[in-house]
Scaffold this motif. Structure first.
Motif, mmCIF file in Angstrom:
data_model
loop_
_atom_site.group_PDB
_atom_site.id
_atom_site.type_symbol
_atom_site.label_atom_id
_atom_site.label_comp_id
_atom_site.label_asym_id
_atom_site.label_seq_id
_atom_site.Cartn_x
_atom_site.Cartn_y
_atom_site.Cartn_z
ATOM 1 N N GLN A 151 18.424 22.970 27.860
ATOM 2 C CA GLN A 151 17.612 22.436 28.597
ATOM 3 C C GLN A 151 16.653 22.938 29.803
ATOM 4 O O GLN A 151 15.358 22.631 30.228
ATOM 5 C CB GLN A 151 18.813 21.772 29.068
ATOM 6 C CG GLN A 151 19.496 20.423 29.167
ATOM 7 C CD GLN A 151 20.214 19.967 29.929
ATOM 8 O OE1 GLN A 151 21.448 20.419 30.303
ATOM 9 N NE2 GLN A 151 20.133 18.606 30.800
ATOM 10 N N GLY A 170 31.625 14.995 40.322
ATOM 11 C CA GLY A 170 31.559 14.194 39.090
ATOM 12 C C GLY A 170 33.692 14.581 39.173
ATOM 13 O O GLY A 170 34.174 15.124 39.994
ATOM 14 N N SER A 176 23.807 17.389 33.304
ATOM 15 C CA SER A 176 23.703 16.335 32.985
ATOM 16 C C SER A 176 22.606 15.367 32.900
ATOM 17 O O SER A 176 22.034 15.214 34.309
ATOM 18 C CB SER A 176 25.431 15.057 33.844
ATOM 19 O OG SER A 176 25.528 14.104 33.141
ATOM 20 N N GLN A 230 28.087 19.244 33.815
ATOM 21 C CA GLN A 230 28.370 19.336 32.966
ATOM 22 C C GLN A 230 28.977 18.152 32.384
ATOM 23 O O GLN A 230 29.844 18.246 33.338
ATOM 24 C CB GLN A 230 28.282 20.729 33.249
ATOM 25 C CG GLN A 230 27.572 21.945 32.794
ATOM 26 C CD GLN A 230 28.168 23.131 32.790
ATOM 27 O OE1 GLN A 230 29.491 23.599 33.070
ATOM 28 N NE2 GLN A 230 27.780 23.641 31.728
ATOM 29 N N GLU A 231 28.665 17.585 31.030
ATOM 30 C CA GLU A 231 29.937 16.889 30.867
ATOM 31 C C GLU A 231 30.267 17.667 30.783
ATOM 32 O O GLU A 231 30.129 19.298 29.245
ATOM 33 C CB GLU A 231 29.022 15.855 29.634
ATOM 34 C CG GLU A 231 28.084 15.342 30.261
ATOM 35 C CD GLU A 231 27.190 14.658 28.666
ATOM 36 O OE1 GLU A 231 27.205 14.345 27.664
ATOM 37 O OE2 GLU A 231 26.418 14.112 29.293
ATOM 38 N N SER A 232 32.100 17.222 30.324
ATOM 39 C CA SER A 232 33.095 18.556 30.446
ATOM 40 C C SER A 232 33.756 18.432 30.099
ATOM 41 O O SER A 232 34.418 16.623 29.599
ATOM 42 C CB SER A 232 33.465 19.361 31.372
ATOM 43 O OG SER A 232 33.628 18.920 32.314
ATOM 44 N N GLN A 274 25.169 22.309 27.914
ATOM 45 C CA GLN A 274 24.240 21.364 28.246
ATOM 46 C C GLN A 274 24.534 22.271 29.851
ATOM 47 O O GLN A 274 25.381 22.909 30.628
ATOM 48 C CB GLN A 274 25.085 20.091 28.468
ATOM 49 C CG GLN A 274 23.841 18.999 29.525
ATOM 50 C CD GLN A 274 25.164 17.846 29.786
ATOM 51 O OE1 GLN A 274 25.908 17.674 30.329
ATOM 52 N NE2 GLN A 274 24.575 17.037 29.025
ATOM 53 N N LEU A 327 32.044 14.630 34.608
ATOM 54 C CA LEU A 327 31.286 15.888 34.903
ATOM 55 C C LEU A 327 31.947 17.113 35.637
ATOM 56 O O LEU A 327 32.688 16.288 36.403
ATOM 57 C CB LEU A 327 29.946 15.187 35.497
ATOM 58 C CG LEU A 327 28.907 14.136 35.241
ATOM 59 C CD1 LEU A 327 27.964 14.378 35.914
ATOM 60 C CD2 LEU A 327 29.285 14.946 33.415
#
Length: 490
Positions: free
Chosen positions: A153, A416, A474, A456-458, A471, A451
């Motif tokens: 990113q 998140g 997100s 972050q997607e976790s 990432q 998140l």
């Protein structure tokens, strides 16, 4: 940077959730002891690059580079931490006397002390951050570049927007703040947001765990037509001043200075200046907004909504890296320590009371882990110093809900569901209750599924997962932020 050593920093908004799986004496010794070193003479000029490695655990280490220069009559040190993508840390003083190198980074909450070993041609000593003391030996020379972790990113030049290095002054604090302003590549006046970092000394990109979330966020928003100002915290990177002596209130004056700077520019729409605060930045933002009429909206990212004393208690009990025989008694001991530290008594009295309290409650827990009274005493002294910094004592007594309640401008609050540092449920309730109590008519509070604290997607949300995730931010969270800002432009 959460913490240079990525350890528990009790009482900070960012605390390490790594669990120590075994508690044998060898591992605890590595984590908590101070090594006593013999003094050796060293009379050479030590200017140049020195490097060393801190071993945090059996499978994790952090590389340091100390760039030492002799300027005028004094040594000056710049510290880089390549594995964390942190650079330009500027300790306030460097001394060399009788072969002992002392680097005083009290302005950053760190220090290094090492003794020169003639036979091995290296400084042998310890790196200290807060209560964490780890062996660090420094050898002359640079280190080989580490393999770069993929961060898909992160922006790649040429950018479809303008980027400008800027400097603005906090005259009240005699601090000069350096940052980056990104602007759409067209004529006109643009809405703008100021990014406010979380706790700990942060660079303008909020570099942490080999990620640069503020860089990614600034890039995304500027591509949507929103100008973004991000800057190095005082005492970090190119900014002047002392970080460790400042409180949340002091940091709010830095943001106010940023607002004044933006108002002076002809390419900024002064009717659309907003704040985006992450973690501690989320409790700074309402404090700023209530001191000026020039902020038109705020975005809170992983912000707290309850008193700092409660946040510290929760983190100290849920993120503790060692076992205790009695959870209830431990929680009670931590609560009393916070109460003592948060009082308005003389500092010497507070430290004395903390010493008595810790020796009665925490020392019996530490003794089996570290093995002797000397090491226990060293750890307790470190805890006392950590509990009595200007920042933490202000934080204990600061309830962000009081400031949030006063807000009449639009507010977006995102957390998140996998945030293990700032619980979404309890903190968003505090934020919402304050907004309702204050009769705010325009707010949105949203929990984003899966998140973590850095959006972050976790999988787990634990801190040891941050650097392993490719990432940085997100896309869902980025879109939510930009869409809401665009909808709230005046």
């Amino acid at each position: 940077m959460i913490s240079i050593l990525n350890f528990i920093q009790t009482g900070r908004l960012r605390s390490n959730s790594n669990k120590i799986k075994t508690y044998n004496m060898k591992k605890i010794y590595t984590l908590l002891t101070i090594l006593f070193l013999s003094v050796a003479s060293y009379a050479q000029d030590i200017s140049g690059l020195w490097n060393g490695t801190v071993n945090i655990s059996e499978d994790k280490s952090i590389n340091f580079i100390f760039n030492i220069a002799y300027i005028g009559t004094d040594y000056v040190t710049i510290i880089d931490i390549p594995s964390q993508r942190v650079s330009g840390l500027k300790p306030q003083k460097t001394f060399l006397e009788n072969g002992v190198l002392f680097i005083d980074g009290a302005n950053l909450g760190i220090k290094y002390q090492g003794t020169f070993n003639k036979d091995l041609q290296q400084f042998e000593g310890n790196f200290t951050e807060g209560v964490n003391v780890l062996p660090l030996n420094l050898k002359k020379g640079d280190i080989k570049p580490e393999k770069t972790t993929k961060r898909p990113q992160e922006p790649v030049k040429p950018y479809p927007y303008l980027e400008e290095d800027v400097v603005f002054e906090n005259t009240e604090a005699s601090v000069s703040l350096s940052g980056t302003l990104t602007l759409p590549k067209k004529k006109g006046k643009f809405p703008v947001v100021i990014l406010i970092s979380g706790s700990g000394p942060q660079d303008r990109d909020e570099t942490v765990a080999n990620h640069k979330p503020f860089w990614v966020l600034a890039d995304y928003l500027t591509r949507q037509g929103i100008a973004v100002l991000r800057y190095d915290d005082r005492g970090v990177g190119s900014s002047t001043g002392s970080f460790s002596n400042a409180t949340t209130k002091d940091f709010s004056t830095d943001v106010l200075s940023a607002v004044d700077y933006l108002k002076s520019r002809r390419d900024i729409d002064v009717n659309n200046i907003g704040l985006i605060g992450h973690s501690e930045g989320g409790i700074i933002a309402p404090l700023v907004a209530n001191q000026t009429k020039d902020v038109s909206f705020i975005v809170l990212l992983a912000s707290t909504g309850i008193p700092g004393s409660e946040i510290s208690l929760i983190q100290a009990t849920t993120m503790r890296p060692f076992p205790v025989p009695d959870e209830a008694a431990y929680e009670q001991a931590i609560r009393k320590a916070i109460t003592i530290a948060a009082s308005y008594k003389e500092l010497s009295v507070i430290k004395s009371e903390l010493s008595t309290h810790y020796n009665a409650t925490i020392a019996p827990i530490l003794k089996p882990l570290v093995g002797d009274d000397t090491k226990v005493s060293q750890i307790i002294n470190g805890l006392i110093e950590t509990r009595t910094t200007p920042w933490i004592r202000y934080f204990y007594n600061y309830n962000p809900a009081n400031e949030i309640e006063k807000l009449s401008i639009p507010v977006l609050s995102l957390n998140g569901t996998n945030d293990t540092q700032v619980s979404a449920e309890i903190n968003q309730k505090g934020i919402k209750d304050a907004l309702i109590k204050g009769k705010n008519k325009d707010y949105k509070i949203l929990q984003l599924e899966g998140l973590n604290h850095f959006f972050q997607e976790s999988n787990t949300g634990k801190m040891d997962e941050y650097s392993a995730i490719e990432q940085t931010f997100s896309p869902l969270a980025l879109k939510e932020i930009s869409n809401w800002i665009i909808q709230h432009m005046r």
